[in-house]
Scaffold this motif. Structure first.
Motif, PDB file in Angstrom:
ATOM      1  N   GLY A 251      34.577  60.510 -56.941  1.00 42.78           N
ATOM      2  CA  GLY A 251      33.583  60.505 -58.014  1.00 42.78           C
ATOM      3  C   GLY A 251      32.373  59.703 -57.599  1.00 42.78           C
ATOM      4  N   ARG A 252      31.263  59.935 -58.286  1.00 40.62           N
ATOM      5  CA  ARG A 252      30.022  59.225 -57.931  1.00 40.62           C
ATOM      6  C   ARG A 252      30.125  57.740 -58.256  1.00 40.62           C
ATOM      7  NH1 ARG A 252      30.314  64.413 -56.684  1.00 40.62           N
ATOM      8  NH2 ARG A 252      28.523  65.709 -57.226  1.00 40.62           N
ATOM      9  N   LYS A 253      30.692  57.416 -59.404  1.00 46.86           N
ATOM     10  CA  LYS A 253      30.793  56.018 -59.838  1.00 46.86           C
ATOM     11  C   LYS A 253      31.865  55.264 -59.051  1.00 46.86           C
ATOM     12  CE  LYS A 253      32.190  53.266 -63.863  1.00 46.86           C
ATOM     13  NZ  LYS A 253      32.527  53.301 -65.311  1.00 46.86           N
TER      14      LYS A 253
ATOM     15  N   GLU B  84      30.263  57.800 -65.504  1.00 49.33           N
ATOM     16  CA  GLU B  84      30.304  58.808 -64.457  1.00 49.33           C
ATOM     17  C   GLU B  84      29.239  59.847 -64.793  1.00 49.33           C
ATOM     18  OE1 GLU B  84      30.339  60.147 -61.524  1.00 49.33           O
ATOM     19  OE2 GLU B  84      32.396  59.420 -61.235  1.00 49.33           O
ATOM     20  N   THR B  85      28.718  60.543 -63.790  1.00 45.74           N
ATOM     21  CA  THR B  85      27.629  61.475 -64.060  1.00 45.74           C
ATOM     22  C   THR B  85      28.137  62.688 -64.846  1.00 45.74           C
ATOM     23  OG1 THR B  85      27.874  62.863 -62.075  1.00 45.74           O
ATOM     24  CG2 THR B  85      26.606  60.820 -61.851  1.00 45.74           C
ATOM     25  N   PRO B  86      27.348  63.167 -65.801  1.00 45.10           N
ATOM     26  CA  PRO B  86      27.785  64.315 -66.610  1.00 45.10           C
ATOM     27  C   PRO B  86      28.010  65.577 -65.774  1.00 45.10           C
ATOM     28  CG  PRO B  86      25.474  63.766 -67.064  1.00 45.10           C
ATOM     29  CD  PRO B  86      26.038  62.654 -66.250  1.00 45.10           C
ATOM     30  N   ARG B  87      27.237  65.769 -64.727  1.00 44.16           N
ATOM     31  CA  ARG B  87      27.414  66.966 -63.896  1.00 44.16           C
ATOM     32  C   ARG B  87      28.759  66.924 -63.170  1.00 44.16           C
ATOM     33  NH1 ARG B  87      22.681  69.667 -63.958  1.00 44.16           N
ATOM     34  NH2 ARG B  87      23.373  71.190 -62.415  1.00 44.16           N
ATOM     35  N   TYR B  88      29.139  65.764 -62.696  1.00 42.18           N
ATOM     36  CA  TYR B  88      30.439  65.632 -62.040  1.00 42.18           C
ATOM     37  C   TYR B  88      31.568  65.873 -63.038  1.00 42.18           C
ATOM     38  CZ  TYR B  88      34.396  63.522 -59.570  1.00 42.18           C
ATOM     39  OH  TYR B  88      35.616  63.303 -58.987  1.00 42.18           O
TER      40      TYR B  88
END
Length: 517
Positions: free
Chosen positions: A113-115, A231-235
């Motif tokens: 994940g991005r975060k 966390e990013t909404p797109r992910y």
């Protein structure tokens, strides 16, 4: 030095006003949650910038430490050539680690994940900082080399993770601005490292190891701030299928309001991603519609790294001393590089979505060509014309101005705009790998090139800049105001029709593009 972002771009519905899909009035609002998320992610960009510039000021101190270490072990001094070569390895180790980290960044971002990927990477950065800081206490210059290798890996991941996170939390109307924000924090880290490298602060025999160890600070700050970021909404929606969570995150980032338009576009992209086969790196060679955008992406990154800018970042202290400045003045003059980068990046933020990526990049490269020619002229006349000492420094700073105008930030941003979801991760990984390999070549090769070419050491970069400029004038499309779907469909249409890429649909014939600069 990677915006390997899954950059959303404005939807076709928003561009054309399709009924029933509204972006919502709060879409462009700068909320507190959004600001915190931006600051948390941008610590990775700050880390990358800090480590790009930190090795410049303490070069002489580190060489002395290497020599003293060898003396204590073997009882004999290290010769000058060995010192030069070993320091070049130390500088290049950062790029080797960066190449590995950049290549793995897409998989890392998708798996963790991005975060969470950023939080894990912050721990790696702290470990690297410990190696760098304790190297002096353990009398081991090998720890510096390993520390630079590990922090390079850490920064290689950040060159993808930070831009991806920023682009995936951005609303359409600030996509370009947030893309440049990554570069703003990079150059801010560069400036901070240069200021802290002043002899009266940490750039001295007593404290140079502290200067290297301070690379832990951005990682610590990210560990403090990032847990409070979403966390990013797109992910959440596209990768994990969690539409409800994605909607909640969007509403918090936008400060309420209707986020239906953004959700609709993400769902459309998710459906397209399910229909598109995942593109591997080898498929770029086989698939004609992907070949040209990949070549353009690679040339964009090469135009950044093989421009000679890292010579300024890594070796400007020596460059300025060669121009006649004493060591103290040369060290202080390097901070002008960072200050100019910060100022010009601030100027670029509003221009990115007004002037366009293509125009800014080509203007920047053109200015760098002229500046590099003048640098070579001034360096070759140092012994005969007194005022060339100051002029060579001024031309080096002008070189930085034009770099910051476009080539510093646009290669990170534009790759994600040239590819659809299925091909984006692989395209980003290839581009980042090329970027870091080129970084390594410059970092390791310039000291030897300077020794052989002396005052003409900038000439190879000038030739490369001219070649890059000609290629990009002919083939680089403008992505400003165009959706990713529109751009990728044009590549596919080019494959079907068999027409040359330089078609009317892209308006990239040599004549038209020259007029468009």
């Amino acid at each position: 030095m990677d915006s390997k972002a899954s950059n959303p771009g404005p939807s076709a519905a928003e561009e054309k006003g399709v009924p029933g899909i509204q972006s919502g009035p709060a879409q462009g609002k700068l909320t507190l949650r959004l600001v915190v998320a931006i600051c948390g992610a941008a610590m990775g960009s700050l880390q990358f910038g800090y480590n790009t510039g930190v090795i410049n000021a303490p070069e002489a101190r580190i060489k002395e430490f290497m020599n003293a270490t060898v003396m204590s072990r073997d009882g004999q001094e290290m010769d000058v050539d060995t010192q030069t070569n070993l320091f070049a390895v130390l500088v290049a180790a950062f790029a080797i680690g960066g190449a590995v980290g950049g290549l793995l960044a897409g998989l890392w971002a998708d798996y963790f994940g991005r975060k969470n990927g950023s939080l894990i990477n912050a721990v790696i950065g702290i470990g690297a900082a410990a190696l760098l800081y304790f190297s002096r206490m353990t009398a081991s210059y090998e720890m510096i080399i390993v520390g630079r290798l590990v922090v390079g890996f850490n920064c290689g991941l950040y060159t993808a993770l930070a831009p991806i996170y920023l682009s995936e939390i951005a609303s359409v109307n600030i996509r370009g601005a947030l893309g440049v924000l990554h570069q703003l924090f990079v150059v801010s880290g560069l400036l901070i490292s240069q200021i802290l490298g002043f002899p009266e602060i940490f750039g001295n025999n007593q404290s140079w190891h502290v200067l290297l160890g301070l690379t832990a600070l951005p990682c610590v700050l990210q560990l403090v701030v990032m847990p409070f970021c979403p966390e990013t909404p797109r992910y959440l929606l596209i990768t994990q299928g969690r539409e409800l969570d994605a909607r909640k995150v969007l509403e918090s980032l936008r400060g309420g309001g209707d986020v239906g338009g953004e959700i609709a576009e993400m769902k459309k992209e998710a459906e397209q991603a399910m229909g598109d086969a995942k593109i591997s790196a080898i498929m770029f060679v086989q698939e004609r519609s992907l070949r040209m955008p990949l070549i353009i992406s690679i040339v964009m990154h090469l135009s950044q790294q093989l421009s000679g800018i890292n010579v300024i970042f890594y070796y400007s202290g020596n460059l300025f001393k060669g121009a006649g400045l004493d060591e103290s003045t040369a060290t202080h003059a390097t901070s002008g590089v960072g200050a100019i980068m910060v100022a010009m990046t601030l100027v670029t933020i509003p221009l990115m979505d007004r002037v366009g990526r293509r125009s800014l990049h080509l203007i920047g490269l053109g200015g760098m060509i002229v500046s590099s020619i003048l640098i070579t002229v001034c360096l070759s006349l140092l012994d005969r014309v007194e005022w060339c000492n100051g002029a060579s420094v001024a031309m080096a700073l002008m070189f930085v101005v034009f770099f910051a105008l476009g080539p510093g930030s646009i290669p990170w941003l534009i790759v994600a705009e040239l590819f659809s979801q299925g091909a984006r991760s692989s395209a980003i990984s290839v581009s980042v790998l090329v970027n870091w390999v080129a970084n390594f070549c410059v970092g390791y090769g310039f000291p030897h090139m300077q020794k052989g070419l002396m005052s003409f050491s900038f000439l190879p970069f000038t030739v490369l800049l001219v070649l890059f400029w000609i290629f990009l004038v002919m083939f680089l499309p403008e992505t400003k105001g165009r959706t990713i779907e529109e751009i990728s469909s044009e590549w596919k249409q080019d494959r079907i029709t068999g027409q040359s890429f330089r078609s009317e649909s892209y308006s990239v014939s040599f004549k038209k593009n020259t007029n468009a600069i």
